[in-house]
Scaffold this motif. Structure first.
Motif, PDB file in Angstrom:
ATOM      1  N   ALA A 151       9.108  -1.860 -12.192  1.00 51.20           N
ATOM      2  CA  ALA A 151       7.689  -1.559 -12.004  1.00 51.20           C
ATOM      3  C   ALA A 151       6.912  -2.864 -11.978  1.00 51.20           C
ATOM      4  O   ALA A 151       7.331  -3.863 -12.573  1.00 51.20           O
ATOM      5  CB  ALA A 151       7.174  -0.659 -13.121  1.00 51.20           C
ATOM      6  N   ALA A 152       5.781  -2.870 -11.279  1.00 50.61           N
ATOM      7  CA  ALA A 152       4.965  -4.079 -11.183  1.00 50.61           C
ATOM      8  C   ALA A 152       3.577  -3.720 -10.681  1.00 50.61           C
ATOM      9  O   ALA A 152       3.370  -2.662 -10.072  1.00 50.61           O
ATOM     10  CB  ALA A 152       5.610  -5.089 -10.234  1.00 50.61           C
ATOM     11  N   LEU A 153       2.624  -4.604 -10.944  1.00 49.54           N
ATOM     12  CA  LEU A 153       1.319  -4.493 -10.316  1.00 49.54           C
ATOM     13  C   LEU A 153       1.458  -4.833  -8.836  1.00 49.54           C
ATOM     14  O   LEU A 153       2.424  -5.481  -8.427  1.00 49.54           O
ATOM     15  CB  LEU A 153       0.327  -5.448 -10.979  1.00 49.54           C
ATOM     16  N   HIS A 154       0.500  -4.408  -8.024  1.00 45.45           N
ATOM     17  CA  HIS A 154       0.542  -4.773  -6.610  1.00 45.45           C
ATOM     18  C   HIS A 154       0.584  -6.295  -6.486  1.00 45.45           C
ATOM     19  O   HIS A 154      -0.297  -6.984  -7.002  1.00 45.45           O
ATOM     20  CB  HIS A 154      -0.697  -4.255  -5.885  1.00 45.45           C
ATOM     21  N   PRO A 155       1.578  -6.842  -5.808  1.00 48.82           N
ATOM     22  CA  PRO A 155       1.666  -8.299  -5.670  1.00 48.82           C
ATOM     23  C   PRO A 155       0.724  -8.814  -4.588  1.00 48.82           C
ATOM     24  O   PRO A 155       0.373  -8.093  -3.650  1.00 48.82           O
ATOM     25  CB  PRO A 155       3.127  -8.511  -5.264  1.00 48.82           C
ATOM     26  N   GLN A 176      -2.338  -0.700   4.699  1.00 51.14           N
ATOM     27  CA  GLN A 176      -1.911  -2.076   4.953  1.00 51.14           C
ATOM     28  C   GLN A 176      -0.767  -2.485   4.027  1.00 51.14           C
ATOM     29  O   GLN A 176       0.190  -3.145   4.455  1.00 51.14           O
ATOM     30  CB  GLN A 176      -3.092  -3.042   4.782  1.00 51.14           C
ATOM     31  N   LEU A 177      -0.857  -2.087   2.763  1.00 55.45           N
ATOM     32  CA  LEU A 177       0.192  -2.430   1.809  1.00 55.45           C
ATOM     33  C   LEU A 177       1.509  -1.770   2.202  1.00 55.45           C
ATOM     34  O   LEU A 177       2.571  -2.404   2.196  1.00 55.45           O
ATOM     35  CB  LEU A 177      -0.225  -1.999   0.403  1.00 55.45           C
ATOM     36  N   THR A 178       1.436  -0.501   2.564  1.00 52.71           N
ATOM     37  CA  THR A 178       2.638   0.226   2.964  1.00 52.71           C
ATOM     38  C   THR A 178       3.220  -0.350   4.251  1.00 52.71           C
ATOM     39  O   THR A 178       4.441  -0.464   4.397  1.00 52.71           O
ATOM     40  CB  THR A 178       2.312   1.715   3.152  1.00 52.71           C
TER      41      THR A 178
END
Length: 253
Positions: free
Chosen positions: A27-31, A60-62
């Motif tokens: 798991a992570a925050l959006h980089p 855009q992220l996807t």
């Protein structure tokens, strides 16, 4: 191996599923740099059979993640869209695809775990979502509320004199008490109590409608902070969306 990814509004979770269970997860925050993150996280794994994504984040992220998967593995990602029915759950929405795929996956997960029990699913992220399925797996509908951070930002942004630091917005070092003696903790305490009161009252009314055997399941990044303050008994499931994706890809195999 199948790569499953749950992209939320502010963070994401992922898992590698081997057909029987999860063998690796993270798991992570959006980089800031999705391509660099993807390379460091998945660049050395064997090419997966599928990449399945549940997303409520910006297109855009996807798209950046999809572009990376195509460049890395020559593999098109599968973006999950909520169907009208499937995996033991019937969608209540008139336009099934407009139901967030994270909410759908969470309902699939609890239906698989709790079988013929009615379930109330509370997702505590950037937004708080509450969805209900009855004993037959029929979605009864749901609610969407602002989450903790969203409420705090609204207070800061929509008032002239409530000015607090970023740490107060994120709970860092905060003392949660009934009554506060400074503005930062007053905002933190007020938003906590607003949300726990809403969740407890809504789920109370749902249980009154569907019966005392209704399971209350809570998930999401803010769930651990809220759980100690909630009056009712909730079952915590940290990776409910990923769990639902596992159920779906296993059923599709």
């Amino acid at each position: 191996m199948i790569l499953l990814i749950d992209i939320g509004n502010s963070r994401f979770k992922w898992a590698l599923f081997d057909g029987e269970g999860v063998v690796q997860r993270g798991a992570a925050l959006h980089p800031d740099d999705m391509e660099a993150f993807a390379t460091s996280t998945w660049g050395t794994i064997e090419k997966p059979l599928r990449v399945v994504i549940s997303t409520v984040a910006s297109p855009q992220l996807t798209e950046r993640l999809a572009g990376w998967a195509m460049a890395q593995w020559s593999l098109s990602v599968e973006i999950m869209v909520s169907p009208a029915a499937g995996y033991g759950v019937k969608n209540a929405y008139g336009e099934p695809g407009s139901l967030g795929s994270d909410r759908w996956a969470a309902m699939v997960a609890v239906r698989s775990e709790f079988k013929n029990r009615a379930v109330c699913v509370v997702g505590c992220g950037t937004a708080v979502t509450i969805d209900v399925i009855n004993r037959k797996g029929e979605h009864q509908g749901g609610l969407i509320l602002p989450g903790l951070t969203m409420m705090r930002h609204a207070l800061v942004n929509e008032t002239d004199r409530i000015k607090i630091g970023q740490s107060s917005l994120n709970d860092e070092g905060a003392q949660i008490s009934f009554l506060a003696c400074d503005t930062g903790n007053a905002v933190i305490g007020g938003t906590f109590y607003a949300l726990i009161a809403a969740i407890d009252r809504i789920t109370h009314d749902i249980v009154a409608e569907l019966g005392v055997n209704t399971a209350r399941v809570i998930t999401g990044g803010d769930a651990p902070a809220l759980l100690p303050l909630l009056a009712a008994k909730y079952i915590h499931r940290d990776t409910l969306v990923i769990d639902g994706l596992c159920v779906m890809v296993q059923a599709d195999a």
